[in-house]
Every structure is written in C-alpha cells, then in structure tokens.
Motif scaffolding. Structure first.
Motif, PDB file in Angstrom:
ATOM      1  N   ASP A  13       0.721  -1.182   0.072  1.00 52.84           N
ATOM      2  CA  ASP A  13       0.145   0.030  -0.085  1.00 52.84           C
ATOM      3  C   ASP A  13       0.889   1.313   0.025  1.00 52.84           C
ATOM      4  N   LYS A  14       1.909   1.305  -0.890  1.00 48.79           N
ATOM      5  CA  LYS A  14       2.881   2.371  -1.078  1.00 48.79           C
ATOM      6  C   LYS A  14       3.210   2.953  -2.338  1.00 48.79           C
ATOM      7  N   TYR A  15       3.411   4.096  -2.685  1.00 46.79           N
ATOM      8  CA  TYR A  15       3.595   4.553  -3.936  1.00 46.79           C
ATOM      9  C   TYR A  15       5.199   4.607  -4.103  1.00 46.79           C
ATOM     10  N   TYR A  16       5.823   4.726  -5.243  1.00 47.09           N
ATOM     11  CA  TYR A  16       7.019   4.984  -5.475  1.00 47.09           C
ATOM     12  C   TYR A  16       7.295   5.660  -6.622  1.00 47.09           C
ATOM     13  N   VAL A  17       7.972   6.841  -6.556  1.00 48.86           N
ATOM     14  CA  VAL A  17       8.286   8.135  -7.564  1.00 48.86           C
ATOM     15  C   VAL A  17       9.595   7.675  -8.294  1.00 48.86           C
ATOM     16  N   GLY A  18       9.693   7.684  -9.570  1.00 47.77           N
ATOM     17  CA  GLY A  18      10.862   7.511 -10.458  1.00 47.77           C
ATOM     18  C   GLY A  18      10.999   8.204 -11.485  1.00 47.77           C
ATOM     19  N   ALA A  19      12.333   8.315 -12.177  1.00 45.71           N
ATOM     20  CA  ALA A  19      12.169   8.612 -13.495  1.00 45.71           C
ATOM     21  C   ALA A  19      13.242   7.720 -14.217  1.00 45.71           C
ATOM     22  N   CYS A  20      12.961   7.750 -15.674  1.00 45.82           N
ATOM     23  CA  CYS A  20      13.752   6.830 -16.323  1.00 45.82           C
ATOM     24  C   CYS A  20      13.767   7.220 -17.861  1.00 45.82           C
ATOM     25  N   GLU A  21      14.415   6.377 -18.994  1.00 42.93           N
ATOM     26  CA  GLU A  21      13.965   6.330 -20.308  1.00 42.93           C
ATOM     27  C   GLU A  21      13.048   5.531 -20.828  1.00 42.93           C
ATOM     28  N   ASP A  22      12.816   4.368 -20.162  1.00 42.18           N
ATOM     29  CA  ASP A  22      11.836   3.438 -20.791  1.00 42.18           C
ATOM     30  C   ASP A  22      11.281   2.670 -19.432  1.00 42.18           C
ATOM     31  N   VAL A  23       9.820   3.258 -19.120  1.00 45.65           N
ATOM     32  CA  VAL A  23       8.943   2.798 -18.102  1.00 45.65           C
ATOM     33  C   VAL A  23       8.599   1.318 -18.016  1.00 45.65           C
ATOM     34  N   SER A  24       8.536   0.580 -19.119  1.00 49.00           N
ATOM     35  CA  SER A  24       8.148  -0.662 -18.993  1.00 49.00           C
ATOM     36  C   SER A  24       9.182  -1.613 -18.709  1.00 49.00           C
ATOM     37  N   LYS A  25      10.448  -1.189 -19.176  1.00 45.53           N
ATOM     38  CA  LYS A  25      11.844  -2.014 -18.663  1.00 45.53           C
ATOM     39  C   LYS A  25      12.049  -1.680 -17.232  1.00 45.53           C
ATOM     40  N   ARG A  26      11.725  -0.480 -16.751  1.00 42.80           N
ATOM     41  CA  ARG A  26      11.866  -0.097 -15.306  1.00 42.80           C
ATOM     42  C   ARG A  26      11.177  -0.880 -14.313  1.00 42.80           C
ATOM     43  N   LEU A  27       9.993  -0.884 -15.032  1.00 41.57           N
ATOM     44  CA  LEU A  27       8.905  -1.768 -14.045  1.00 41.57           C
ATOM     45  C   LEU A  27       9.197  -3.115 -13.967  1.00 41.57           C
ATOM     46  N   VAL A  28       9.790  -3.658 -14.893  1.00 44.49           N
ATOM     47  CA  VAL A  28      10.325  -5.202 -14.981  1.00 44.49           C
ATOM     48  C   VAL A  28      11.389  -5.187 -13.913  1.00 44.49           C
ATOM     49  N   LYS A  29      12.267  -4.218 -13.724  1.00 47.62           N
ATOM     50  CA  LYS A  29      13.432  -4.090 -12.706  1.00 47.62           C
ATOM     51  C   LYS A  29      12.650  -4.297 -11.337  1.00 47.62           C
ATOM     52  N   HIS A  30      11.889  -3.086 -11.203  1.00 51.60           N
ATOM     53  CA  HIS A  30      11.126  -3.117  -9.910  1.00 51.60           C
ATOM     54  C   HIS A  30      10.565  -4.332  -9.428  1.00 51.60           C
ATOM     55  N   ASN A  31      10.200  -4.973 -10.336  1.00 52.03           N
ATOM     56  CA  ASN A  31       9.318  -6.062  -9.908  1.00 52.03           C
ATOM     57  C   ASN A  31      10.362  -7.639  -9.654  1.00 52.03           C
ATOM     58  N   THR A  32      11.459  -7.256 -10.112  1.00 54.62           N
ATOM     59  CA  THR A  32      12.381  -8.330  -9.793  1.00 54.62           C
ATOM     60  C   THR A  32      12.981  -8.556  -8.289  1.00 54.62           C
ATOM     61  N   ASN A  33      13.282  -9.543  -7.882  1.00 53.66           N
ATOM     62  CA  ASN A  33      13.665  -9.794  -6.344  1.00 53.66           C
ATOM     63  C   ASN A  33      15.239  -9.259  -6.428  1.00 53.66           C
ATOM     64  N   HIS A  34      15.202  -8.017  -5.839  1.00 54.90           N
ATOM     65  CA  HIS A  34      16.558  -7.220  -5.535  1.00 54.90           C
ATOM     66  C   HIS A  34      16.577  -6.366  -4.143  1.00 54.90           C
ATOM     67  N   SER A  35      17.762  -5.998  -3.596  1.00 53.76           N
ATOM     68  CA  SER A  35      17.617  -5.253  -2.495  1.00 53.76           C
ATOM     69  C   SER A  35      17.016  -3.827  -2.878  1.00 53.76           C
TER      70      SER A  35
END
Length: 81
Positions: A13-35
């Motif tokens: 139940d949280k929002y995250y604000v970011g900036a990038c060149e490719d939102v779709s690729k960035r979303l994949v990164k956010h949804n991978t298991n990383h620190s």
C-alpha cells in the motif's frame, strides 16, 4: 525522451516515484527480487507517468513530486489524468 512515473504496490500500500528512459523496462526491474525499497514485493503497477524531452527536466519533476511527501497530493496527481 525521459519519463517521470509513479508505481503502486497493493501489498505494501505504497507509492514509488522515479524517472527513467523506458518505463516498461524499469517496471520489470522494480518487480524483480533485488535489494531496495521496491525489490521485495513484485506487485508494482504503473499508476501515472509524464513525458519530458530532457533528463534534467524529468529529474527536476521527480524531485518536486518526492518533496511533497504527501500521499494525498500524489493521489490527486494520479486522479488528474
């Protein structure tokens, strides 16, 4: 082109604000298991994005939104679309 985006995690139940060149690729990164803040949930969805012609303007807009520190203002921005 650069984008400022807001993603949302229903589990956190949280929002995250970011900036990038490719939102779709960035979303994949956010949804991978990383620190990091977005790495553990894997359920992030794009709620809002805004296009900018230059990286510097996108980063300035990202900083502006993050400076609000207000869920109500972020939800108002999302609803304005």
């Amino acid at each position: 082109m650069y984008f400022v985006y807001i993603i949302y995690s229903p589990l956190k139940d949280k929002y995250y604000v970011g900036a990038c060149e490719d939102v779709s690729k960035r979303l994949v990164k956010h949804n991978t298991n990383h620190s990091g803040f977005t790495g553990k949930m894997g359920d992030w969805v794009i709620k809002w994005n805004e296009e900018h012609p230059h990286k510097i303007t996108a980063l300035a807009r990202e900083r502006q939104i993050k400076s609000w520190k207000s869920r109500k203002m972020i939800e108002k921005l999302i609803a304005s679309v």
